[in-house]
Design a protein around this motif. Structure first.
Motif, PDB file in Angstrom:
ATOM      1  N   LYS A 195      48.676  68.977  24.526  1.00 35.32           N
ATOM      2  CA  LYS A 195      48.371  69.459  23.407  1.00 35.32           C
ATOM      3  C   LYS A 195      47.265  70.533  23.275  1.00 35.32           C
ATOM      4  O   LYS A 195      47.035  71.140  22.482  1.00 35.32           O
ATOM      5  N   GLY A 196      46.356  70.486  24.423  1.00 32.57           N
ATOM      6  CA  GLY A 196      45.314  71.476  24.367  1.00 32.57           C
ATOM      7  C   GLY A 196      44.114  70.870  24.228  1.00 32.57           C
ATOM      8  O   GLY A 196      43.082  71.530  24.379  1.00 32.57           O
ATOM      9  N   MET A 197      43.975  69.528  23.516  1.00 35.11           N
ATOM     10  CA  MET A 197      42.668  69.031  23.413  1.00 35.11           C
ATOM     11  C   MET A 197      41.873  68.979  24.301  1.00 35.11           C
ATOM     12  O   MET A 197      42.297  68.396  25.692  1.00 35.11           O
ATOM     13  N   THR A 198      40.474  69.362  24.506  1.00 37.88           N
ATOM     14  CA  THR A 198      39.877  69.235  25.823  1.00 37.88           C
ATOM     15  C   THR A 198      38.537  68.781  25.559  1.00 37.88           C
ATOM     16  O   THR A 198      37.772  68.924  24.425  1.00 37.88           O
ATOM     17  N   CYS A 199      37.950  68.082  26.499  1.00 39.73           N
ATOM     18  CA  CYS A 199      36.622  67.239  26.775  1.00 39.73           C
ATOM     19  C   CYS A 199      35.956  67.593  27.782  1.00 39.73           C
ATOM     20  O   CYS A 199      36.631  67.606  28.831  1.00 39.73           O
ATOM     21  N   GLN A 200      34.641  68.204  27.802  1.00 45.49           N
ATOM     22  CA  GLN A 200      33.963  68.186  29.071  1.00 45.49           C
ATOM     23  C   GLN A 200      32.857  66.857  29.036  1.00 45.49           C
ATOM     24  O   GLN A 200      32.313  66.690  27.875  1.00 45.49           O
ATOM     25  N   ILE A 201      32.899  66.500  30.204  1.00 42.65           N
ATOM     26  CA  ILE A 201      31.988  65.316  30.238  1.00 42.65           C
ATOM     27  C   ILE A 201      31.102  65.501  31.542  1.00 42.65           C
ATOM     28  O   ILE A 201      31.501  65.804  32.740  1.00 42.65           O
ATOM     29  N   THR A 202      29.885  65.001  31.588  1.00 43.02           N
ATOM     30  CA  THR A 202      28.827  65.157  32.890  1.00 43.02           C
ATOM     31  C   THR A 202      28.754  63.597  33.029  1.00 43.02           C
ATOM     32  O   THR A 202      28.393  62.793  32.203  1.00 43.02           O
ATOM     33  N   ASN A 203      28.484  63.374  34.373  1.00 46.53           N
ATOM     34  CA  ASN A 203      28.386  62.235  34.847  1.00 46.53           C
ATOM     35  C   ASN A 203      26.713  61.754  34.724  1.00 46.53           C
ATOM     36  O   ASN A 203      26.118  60.720  35.016  1.00 46.53           O
ATOM     37  N   PHE A 204      26.055  62.727  34.315  1.00 46.10           N
ATOM     38  CA  PHE A 204      24.486  62.371  34.023  1.00 46.10           C
ATOM     39  C   PHE A 204      24.428  61.648  32.616  1.00 46.10           C
ATOM     40  O   PHE A 204      24.755  62.451  31.497  1.00 46.10           O
ATOM     41  N   LEU A 239      40.356  60.551  21.809  1.00 48.28           N
ATOM     42  CA  LEU A 239      39.210  60.355  22.917  1.00 48.28           C
ATOM     43  C   LEU A 239      39.113  58.693  23.065  1.00 48.28           C
ATOM     44  O   LEU A 239      38.476  58.175  22.152  1.00 48.28           O
ATOM     45  N   LYS A 240      39.662  58.225  24.046  1.00 52.11           N
ATOM     46  CA  LYS A 240      39.549  56.908  24.362  1.00 52.11           C
ATOM     47  C   LYS A 240      38.623  56.284  25.419  1.00 52.11           C
ATOM     48  O   LYS A 240      38.438  57.054  26.484  1.00 52.11           O
ATOM     49  N   ILE A 241      37.622  55.420  24.916  1.00 55.28           N
ATOM     50  CA  ILE A 241      36.746  54.884  25.607  1.00 55.28           C
ATOM     51  C   ILE A 241      36.526  53.440  25.983  1.00 55.28           C
ATOM     52  O   ILE A 241      36.799  52.616  25.117  1.00 55.28           O
ATOM     53  N   SER A 242      36.790  53.004  27.218  1.00 52.84           N
ATOM     54  CA  SER A 242      37.123  51.561  27.652  1.00 52.84           C
ATOM     55  C   SER A 242      36.018  51.193  28.515  1.00 52.84           C
ATOM     56  O   SER A 242      35.777  51.935  29.595  1.00 52.84           O
ATOM     57  N   TYR A 243      35.238  50.172  28.381  1.00 48.66           N
ATOM     58  CA  TYR A 243      34.108  49.730  29.070  1.00 48.66           C
ATOM     59  C   TYR A 243      34.624  48.466  29.581  1.00 48.66           C
ATOM     60  O   TYR A 243      35.133  47.550  28.894  1.00 48.66           O
ATOM     61  N   THR A 244      34.173  48.029  30.974  1.00 49.75           N
ATOM     62  CA  THR A 244      33.993  46.751  31.485  1.00 49.75           C
ATOM     63  C   THR A 244      32.825  46.572  32.034  1.00 49.75           C
ATOM     64  O   THR A 244      32.201  47.637  32.624  1.00 49.75           O
ATOM     65  N   ALA A 245      32.356  45.449  32.395  1.00 50.71           N
ATOM     66  CA  ALA A 245      31.219  45.336  33.105  1.00 50.71           C
ATOM     67  C   ALA A 245      31.239  43.535  33.596  1.00 50.71           C
ATOM     68  O   ALA A 245      31.408  42.629  32.969  1.00 50.71           O
ATOM     69  N   THR A 246      30.649  43.414  34.637  1.00 51.85           N
ATOM     70  CA  THR A 246      30.314  42.008  35.250  1.00 51.85           C
ATOM     71  C   THR A 246      28.945  41.926  35.747  1.00 51.85           C
ATOM     72  O   THR A 246      28.142  43.088  35.834  1.00 51.85           O
ATOM     73  N   CYS A 247      28.361  40.673  35.742  1.00 51.57           N
ATOM     74  CA  CYS A 247      26.823  40.497  36.119  1.00 51.57           C
ATOM     75  C   CYS A 247      26.908  39.265  37.010  1.00 51.57           C
ATOM     76  O   CYS A 247      27.822  38.528  37.262  1.00 51.57           O
ATOM     77  N   ASP A 248      25.781  39.022  37.737  1.00 51.87           N
ATOM     78  CA  ASP A 248      25.558  38.041  38.690  1.00 51.87           C
ATOM     79  C   ASP A 248      24.510  36.777  37.977  1.00 51.87           C
ATOM     80  O   ASP A 248      24.132  35.956  38.563  1.00 51.87           O
ATOM     81  N   GLN A 249      23.938  37.377  36.651  1.00 48.97           N
ATOM     82  CA  GLN A 249      23.181  36.369  36.080  1.00 48.97           C
ATOM     83  C   GLN A 249      23.331  36.610  34.348  1.00 48.97           C
ATOM     84  O   GLN A 249      23.554  37.727  34.068  1.00 48.97           O
ATOM     85  N   ARG A 263      27.812  61.546  29.769  1.00 51.25           N
ATOM     86  CA  ARG A 263      27.897  62.181  28.207  1.00 51.25           C
ATOM     87  C   ARG A 263      29.078  62.972  27.932  1.00 51.25           C
ATOM     88  O   ARG A 263      29.465  63.701  28.924  1.00 51.25           O
ATOM     89  N   VAL A 264      29.576  63.071  26.794  1.00 51.32           N
ATOM     90  CA  VAL A 264      30.628  64.258  26.168  1.00 51.32           C
ATOM     91  C   VAL A 264      29.552  65.346  25.865  1.00 51.32           C
ATOM     92  O   VAL A 264      28.826  65.123  25.119  1.00 51.32           O
ATOM     93  N   VAL A 265      30.101  66.550  26.533  1.00 53.62           N
ATOM     94  CA  VAL A 265      29.085  67.789  26.368  1.00 53.62           C
ATOM     95  C   VAL A 265      29.763  68.605  25.393  1.00 53.62           C
ATOM     96  O   VAL A 265      29.290  69.235  24.460  1.00 53.62           O
ATOM     97  N   SER A 266      31.261  68.759  25.367  1.00 55.44           N
ATOM     98  CA  SER A 266      32.131  69.376  24.463  1.00 55.44           C
ATOM     99  C   SER A 266      33.364  68.583  24.221  1.00 55.44           C
ATOM    100  O   SER A 266      33.894  67.667  24.926  1.00 55.44           O
ATOM    101  N   LEU A 267      33.849  68.658  22.769  1.00 52.56           N
ATOM    102  CA  LEU A 267      35.338  68.214  22.608  1.00 52.56           C
ATOM    103  C   LEU A 267      35.807  69.245  21.612  1.00 52.56           C
ATOM    104  O   LEU A 267      35.209  69.482  20.567  1.00 52.56           O
ATOM    105  N   TRP A 268      36.783  69.717  22.053  1.00 56.04           N
ATOM    106  CA  TRP A 268      37.568  70.675  21.410  1.00 56.04           C
ATOM    107  C   TRP A 268      38.955  70.119  20.646  1.00 56.04           C
ATOM    108  O   TRP A 268      39.832  69.746  21.256  1.00 56.04           O
TER     109      TRP A 268
END
Length: 372
Positions: free
Chosen positions: A50-59, A183-193, A62-67
């Motif tokens: 539909k044209g919705m656009t998002c710019q993201i940097t891996n620094f 804009l869907k954001i899904s997180y997962t994480a694992t640890c050893d302690q 971060r979401v940089v722009s969201l149209w």
């Protein structure tokens, strides 16, 4: 002839308007192409059909722009951000658009006790620890893998002892744009302690457009009937109080500005709204609805037990000069940060944020957009 001339002019005008509505001024990728340490930094473009656009940097993930489209069918960039990677490395950009971790919000006195051991964290908010420390997840380079035109996967390995936290932690984050304009954001994480973890997304939203004046005219509703009061240092008191008959009652829709200047100690302590609201429903549920005069509407859905409303009380136009040289002044954007309660590692009455080895941290937050 005059009739045909008028119709031709009208047709040209309609074509021009249509063209304008689909024009999106993307930031050039070369403004972000660099190396920080040994890791490559880039800018990634996501788009749905539909044209919705998002710019993201891996620094900092971060979401940089969201149209998204406004009521006039014109694409509008609705998040604060910067035009280059250099701007994101300046102190004033610390959290704008970023992923926050290991622990969002504050931890009192920069320490907590877990399994009879006391862990001392980096202190970056007076005598307290905030948003993961001096070099939280917002200031590291994530590994990136663009899965499709509408999906970006980011991963980060946080070593044992980083910012004082125990255990090695591996985090995976998936950004995606759905055909329902989410804009869907899904997180997962694992640890050893065993370690506390509390991730959140920290975009600053202005649904009239980034840098388009104060957000006090935005209409907000939240189903939360309780909130967490804070001390003068913005730390939770440990109480969970009803919003009824307070400026914190958003169970009925009202403008953000309606009570922001009320005679309230809590609003003085927060310099406006900077409080966590309690979400009592389980699973992925509605946390907030926001609407602006532009006609753009946003709904927030999350699996988290709380949502932090922050009304940009410390934005400063002399410091925060963003995309297109716009000055981001006080209260010209707001954050709706889905998260666990602040200082939970030191509050036995708050839901636990401790992740154990052999288990997986999972969290979902969706920002859904429409227009009226």
């Amino acid at each position: 002839m005059k009739k045909y001339s008028f119709l031709l002019s009208l047709f040209i005008l309609l074509i021009a308007c249509k063209k304008h509505s689909t024009t999106i001024a993307l930031i050039p990728k070369n403004k972000f192409e660099t190396k920080i340490g040994t890791k490559q930094v880039s800018l990634y473009n996501l788009k749905n059909q539909k044209g919705m656009t998002c710019q993201i940097t891996n620094f900092g993930a971060r979401v940089v722009s969201l149209w998204v489209k406004d009521k006039n069918d014109i694409f509008t960039d609705i998040v604060l951000g910067y035009d280059s990677i250099e701007d994101y490395q300046k102190p004033g950009a610390n959290y704008i658009g970023a992923t926050i971790g290991r622990y969002a919000n504050r931890i009192a006195a920069g320490k907590f006790t877990l399994n009879d051991s006391t862990y001392i964290l980096a202190k970056n908010n007076g005598e307290n620890h905030a948003h993961g420390g001096v070099k939280g997840f917002n200031n590291v380079v994530w590994d990136a893998n663009q899965l499709s035109e509408s999906e970006l996967q980011l991963t980060y390995f946080s070593p044992d002892g980083e910012e004082g936290y125990p255990g090695n932690l591996t985090v995976s984050l998936l950004y995606s744009l759905s055909e329902a304009n989410e804009l869907k954001i899904s997180y997962t994480a694992t640890c050893d302690q065993e370690t506390p973890i509390n991730l959140t997304h920290h975009s600053f939203f202005n649904l009239n457009g980034a840098g388009a004046g104060e957000i006090t005219d935005h209409l907000l509703s939240m189903p939360a009937t309780k909130y967490i009061p804070i001390t003068e240092d913005a730390l939770p008191t440990g109480e969970i109080l009803p919003v009824l008959n307070t400026p914190f009652d958003f169970t009925a829709t009202k403008t953000i500005g309606k009570h922001i200047g009320a005679n309230s100690e809590q609003l003085v302590f927060g310099h406006g709204y900077d409080h966590c609201f309690v979400l009592e429903a389980t699973g992925v549920k509605l946390a907030a609805k926001l609407e602006a005069p532009s006609g753009i509407c946003m709904e927030v859905y999350t699996s988290e037990p709380g949502i932090q409303l922050y009304t940009g009380n410390f934005l400063n136009g002399a410091i925060h000069i963003g995309k297109g040289a716009k000055h981001y002044e006080r209260r010209t954007a707001l954050c709706l940060e889905a998260q666990h309660y602040p200082n939970s590692p030191n509050q036995a009455n708050f839901p636990s944020t401790i992740l154990k080895p052999g288990t997986t941290y999972q969290s979902t937050t969706n920002y859904k957009f429409g227009n009226k």
